[in-house]
Design a protein around this motif. Structure first.
Motif, PDB file in Angstrom:
ATOM      1  N   TYR A  27      73.352  42.829 -78.795  1.00 33.39           N
ATOM      2  CA  TYR A  27      74.810  42.941 -78.804  1.00 33.39           C
ATOM      3  C   TYR A  27      75.434  41.882 -79.720  1.00 33.39           C
ATOM      4  O   TYR A  27      76.575  42.022 -80.145  1.00 33.39           O
ATOM      5  N   ILE A  28      74.665  40.820 -80.018  1.00 33.86           N
ATOM      6  CA  ILE A  28      75.022  39.918 -81.126  1.00 33.86           C
ATOM      7  C   ILE A  28      74.029  40.313 -82.230  1.00 33.86           C
ATOM      8  O   ILE A  28      72.832  39.986 -82.132  1.00 33.86           O
ATOM      9  N   GLN A  63      72.003  29.877 -77.284  1.00 33.28           N
ATOM     10  CA  GLN A  63      73.039  30.665 -76.596  1.00 33.28           C
ATOM     11  C   GLN A  63      73.553  29.975 -75.324  1.00 33.28           C
ATOM     12  O   GLN A  63      73.959  28.840 -75.385  1.00 33.28           O
ATOM     13  N   SER A  64      73.465  30.638 -74.163  1.00 36.34           N
ATOM     14  CA  SER A  64      74.132  30.093 -72.963  1.00 36.34           C
ATOM     15  C   SER A  64      73.511  28.804 -72.426  1.00 36.34           C
ATOM     16  O   SER A  64      74.105  28.152 -71.564  1.00 36.34           O
ATOM     17  N   PHE A  95      77.181  37.754 -66.771  1.00 35.51           N
ATOM     18  CA  PHE A  95      77.806  36.593 -67.421  1.00 35.51           C
ATOM     19  C   PHE A  95      79.128  36.881 -68.116  1.00 35.51           C
ATOM     20  O   PHE A  95      79.952  36.003 -68.283  1.00 35.51           O
ATOM     21  N   ASN A 114      80.775  33.261 -68.925  1.00 30.00           N
ATOM     22  CA  ASN A 114      81.428  33.020 -70.217  1.00 30.00           C
ATOM     23  C   ASN A 114      82.830  32.443 -70.078  1.00 30.00           C
ATOM     24  O   ASN A 114      83.198  31.512 -70.798  1.00 30.00           O
ATOM     25  N   GLU A 158      78.506  36.631 -83.915  1.00 29.36           N
ATOM     26  CA  GLU A 158      79.140  36.747 -82.594  1.00 29.36           C
ATOM     27  C   GLU A 158      80.663  36.817 -82.723  1.00 29.36           C
ATOM     28  O   GLU A 158      81.325  37.541 -81.977  1.00 29.36           O
ATOM     29  N   ASN A 165      84.529  38.157 -75.187  1.00 29.46           N
ATOM     30  CA  ASN A 165      84.908  36.740 -75.151  1.00 29.46           C
ATOM     31  C   ASN A 165      86.358  36.555 -75.612  1.00 29.46           C
ATOM     32  O   ASN A 165      87.065  35.690 -75.080  1.00 29.46           O
ATOM     33  N   TYR A 189      83.125  27.715 -79.286  1.00 34.28           N
ATOM     34  CA  TYR A 189      82.190  28.351 -78.343  1.00 34.28           C
ATOM     35  C   TYR A 189      81.077  29.114 -79.080  1.00 34.28           C
ATOM     36  O   TYR A 189      79.894  28.982 -78.744  1.00 34.28           O
ATOM     37  N   CYS A 193      76.933  28.131 -78.992  1.00 30.48           N
ATOM     38  CA  CYS A 193      75.914  29.123 -78.631  1.00 30.48           C
ATOM     39  C   CYS A 193      74.911  29.339 -79.762  1.00 30.48           C
ATOM     40  O   CYS A 193      73.777  29.747 -79.525  1.00 30.48           O
ATOM     41  N   TYR A 240      73.406  33.657 -63.368  1.00 31.38           N
ATOM     42  CA  TYR A 240      74.432  34.673 -63.092  1.00 31.38           C
ATOM     43  C   TYR A 240      74.068  35.493 -61.845  1.00 31.38           C
ATOM     44  O   TYR A 240      73.763  34.916 -60.807  1.00 31.38           O
ATOM     45  N   SER A 256      69.466  29.880 -68.495  1.00 33.73           N
ATOM     46  CA  SER A 256      68.915  30.832 -69.463  1.00 33.73           C
ATOM     47  C   SER A 256      69.896  31.058 -70.610  1.00 33.73           C
ATOM     48  O   SER A 256      71.062  30.699 -70.516  1.00 33.73           O
ATOM     49  N   GLY A 257      69.406  31.696 -71.667  1.00 35.41           N
ATOM     50  CA  GLY A 257      70.265  32.126 -72.772  1.00 35.41           C
ATOM     51  C   GLY A 257      69.758  33.460 -73.291  1.00 35.41           C
ATOM     52  O   GLY A 257      68.556  33.756 -73.170  1.00 35.41           O
ATOM     53  N   GLY A 283      69.753  40.082 -68.410  1.00 41.25           N
ATOM     54  CA  GLY A 283      69.999  39.229 -69.577  1.00 41.25           C
ATOM     55  C   GLY A 283      69.231  37.920 -69.563  1.00 41.25           C
ATOM     56  O   GLY A 283      69.537  37.008 -70.325  1.00 41.25           O
TER      57      GLY A 283
HETATM   58  O1  DON Z   1      78.974  34.657 -75.091  1.00 40.86           O
HETATM   59  C1  DON Z   1      77.922  35.302 -75.178  1.00 40.86           C
HETATM   60  O2  DON Z   1      77.839  36.459 -74.788  1.00 40.86           O
HETATM   61  C2  DON Z   1      76.703  34.621 -75.771  1.00 40.86           C
HETATM   62  N1  DON Z   1      77.085  33.709 -76.806  1.00 40.86           N
HETATM   63  C3  DON Z   1      75.929  33.852 -74.721  1.00 40.86           C
HETATM   64  C4  DON Z   1      75.493  34.700 -73.560  1.00 40.86           C
HETATM   65  C5  DON Z   1      74.267  34.234 -72.884  1.00 40.86           C
HETATM   66  O3  DON Z   1      73.404  33.598 -73.443  1.00 40.86           O
HETATM   67  C6  DON Z   1      74.090  34.716 -71.479  1.00 40.86           C
HETATM   68  N2  DON Z   1      72.896  34.178 -70.868  1.00 40.86           N
HETATM   69  N3  DON Z   1      71.876  34.624 -70.506  1.00 40.86           N
END
Ligand code: DON
Length: 304
Positions: A27-28, A63-64, A95, A114, A158, A165, A189, A193, A240, A256-257, A283
Motif C-alpha cells: 500500500y506504500i 516504518q511504525s 493501525f 497512526n 507514502e 494519514n 511523520y 517512517c 495494534y 512492529s513495522g 500487518g
Molecule cells: O503510516 C503508515 O501507514 C506507515 N508509515 C506505517 C504503518 C506501520 O508500519 C504499521 N505497523 N505495523
C-alpha cells in the motif's frame, strides 16, 4: 549462560523452510520492492554481547517501529503533558483506523496507532528547531552510528498515497489536537517512517528501553518511570489488534513495522530485532512473530 547464537541460527534455519512467508506490504508502493526471502535476527544482551544471523545487517524501512523512538524523544521533551493529548489504552483496531478517533473527540487511543503517532510528530515539530534533522541526530546518537538515513523515495511514495494519514491529521486538526500544519506534520511523520536501519542498529537503538533509559555508552535519555511506561505501551499497544496475540505467544514488549521489522526486549536482559518482510493479515511480520515465539520458548525467558 544462554546459547543465544545457536538458538537464533536454529530459528533462522527453520524460518527459511517455511513455505507461506506472508505478504509484502504494497500500500506504500516503494515497499513492494522488498524481497520476501530476506530474514535476519540480531540480539544484543545487557553486557553488550552481540549475536547475529541471516540478513541482520541489511537495511530496511523501519516504518511504525519509529513510533517508539519519536515517543521516547517527545516524552523526554514534554514529560507527562503528553498524556493530555494521547490516551494509553489498546485500540483493538488496525493501525490506520479512524472510527475511535471521532468517537473519542480527537484523542487517539495510544501513541502507536497512526493517529497517536501523528500527534507525537506534531509535538516534535513544535519543540524541535529542525525536526527532521534533530530526530535523525537523536537516532544516530542512540546507536552511535551516523550512517543511518531517511529514504526520500519511501517518504515520497507514502506522501503520494497516504490518504488515510491525511484523513487522520485533518480529523485531529478539526478537534484542535494538531497544532501545526497538516502538511508539515505529515512530512515529518512520513520521514520518520522512512528511516532505514538494520536489525543490529534497531536492537542497539532499543537498548535504552531494556537498560533503564541509558544507551550502550551510558548516557541517560529517559528516567526509569518513563521507560516503564513506554514498555507498558509496547506490550499493550505495540501490535495494534494483535497485541494480545503477541503477548500470548511471545511475552515481551515490542513494536512492529510494515517494512517487516519487529523489535522486542526483555528488561535488564536483551533487545532483539527481527526482519522478514512478509506480513500476516494484521500487518505484522509473520515469520518475525514466529521467530520471537521460538526465542522465548527456547530460552525460557520472557517477562512472564
Ligand atoms: O503510516 C503508515 O501507514 C506507515 N508509515 C506505517 C504503518 C506501520 O508500519 C504499521 N505497523 N505495523
Amino acid at each position: 549462560m544462554i546459547a543465544y547464537q545457536s538458538i537464533i541460527d536454529d530459528i533462522a534455519k527453520t524460518s527459511r523452510k517455511v513455505a507461506n512467508k506472508g505478504v509484502v506490504a504494497s500500500y506504500i508502493p516503494e515497499l513492494a520492492v522488498n524481497n520476501i526471502d530476506k530474514f535476519g535476527i540480531h540480539l544484543v544482551d545487557a553486557n553488550n554481547n552481540n549475536y547475529s544471523t541471516g540478513d541482520a545487517l541489511d537495511s530496511f524501512s523501519i516504518q511504525s517501529i519509529s513510533k517508539v523512538l519519536t515517543l521516547a524523544l517527545s516524552f523526554s521533551l514534554v514529560g507527562d503533558d503528553l498524556w493530555k493529548r494521547i490516551d494509553v489504552e489498546p485500540s483493538g483496531d488496525p493501525f490506520n483506523h479512524l472510527s475511535l478517533l471521532e468517537f473519542e473527540n480527537g484523542i487517539p487511543r495510544n501513541p502507536f496507532i497512526n493517529a497517536g503517532a501523528i500527534v507525537i510528530a506534531d509535538i516534535l515539530v513544535s519543540h524541535l528547531k529542525n525536526p527532521k534533522e534533530d530526530f535523525l541526530n537523536f537516532i544516530q546518537e542512540l546507536t552511535n552510528d551516523t550512517t543511518i538515513q531517511y529514504n526520500e523515495k519511501v517518504a515520497l511514495s507514502e506522501k503520494n498515497t497516504g490518504f488515510r494519514n491525511y484523513a487522520a491529521a485533518n480529523l485531529l486538526k478539526s478537534y484542535g489536537n494538531l497544532h501545526n500544519d497538516v502538511d508539515t506534520v505529515l512530512d515529518f511523520y512520513f520521514h520518520q517512517c522512512s528511516l532505514e536501519m538494520n536489525c543490529k542498529q534497531l536492537a542497539n537503538a532499543f537498548f535504552i528501553f531494556m537498560n533503564h533509559g541509558k544507551c550502550q555508552r551510558g548516557k541517560s535519555y529517559l528516567n526509569i518511570n518513563q521507560v516503564k511506561r513506554i514498555n507498558a505501551l509496547m506490550l499493550t499497544c505495540g501490535f495494534y489488534d494483535e497485541a494480545g496475540e503477541f503477548a500470548f505467544e511471545v511475552g515481551l514488549p515490542g513494536k512492529s513495522g510494515v517494512g517487516g521489522g519487529i523489535v522486542a526486549l526483555l528488561p535488564n536482559t536483551y533487545c532483539v530485532a527481527t526482519w522478514s518482510p512478509g506480513l500476516n493479515p494484521k500487518g505484522n511480520s509473520k515469520l518475525g512473530m514466529a521467530a520471537l515465539e521460538e526465542l522465548t520458548t527456547k530460552t525460557k525467558q520472557s517477562i512472564f
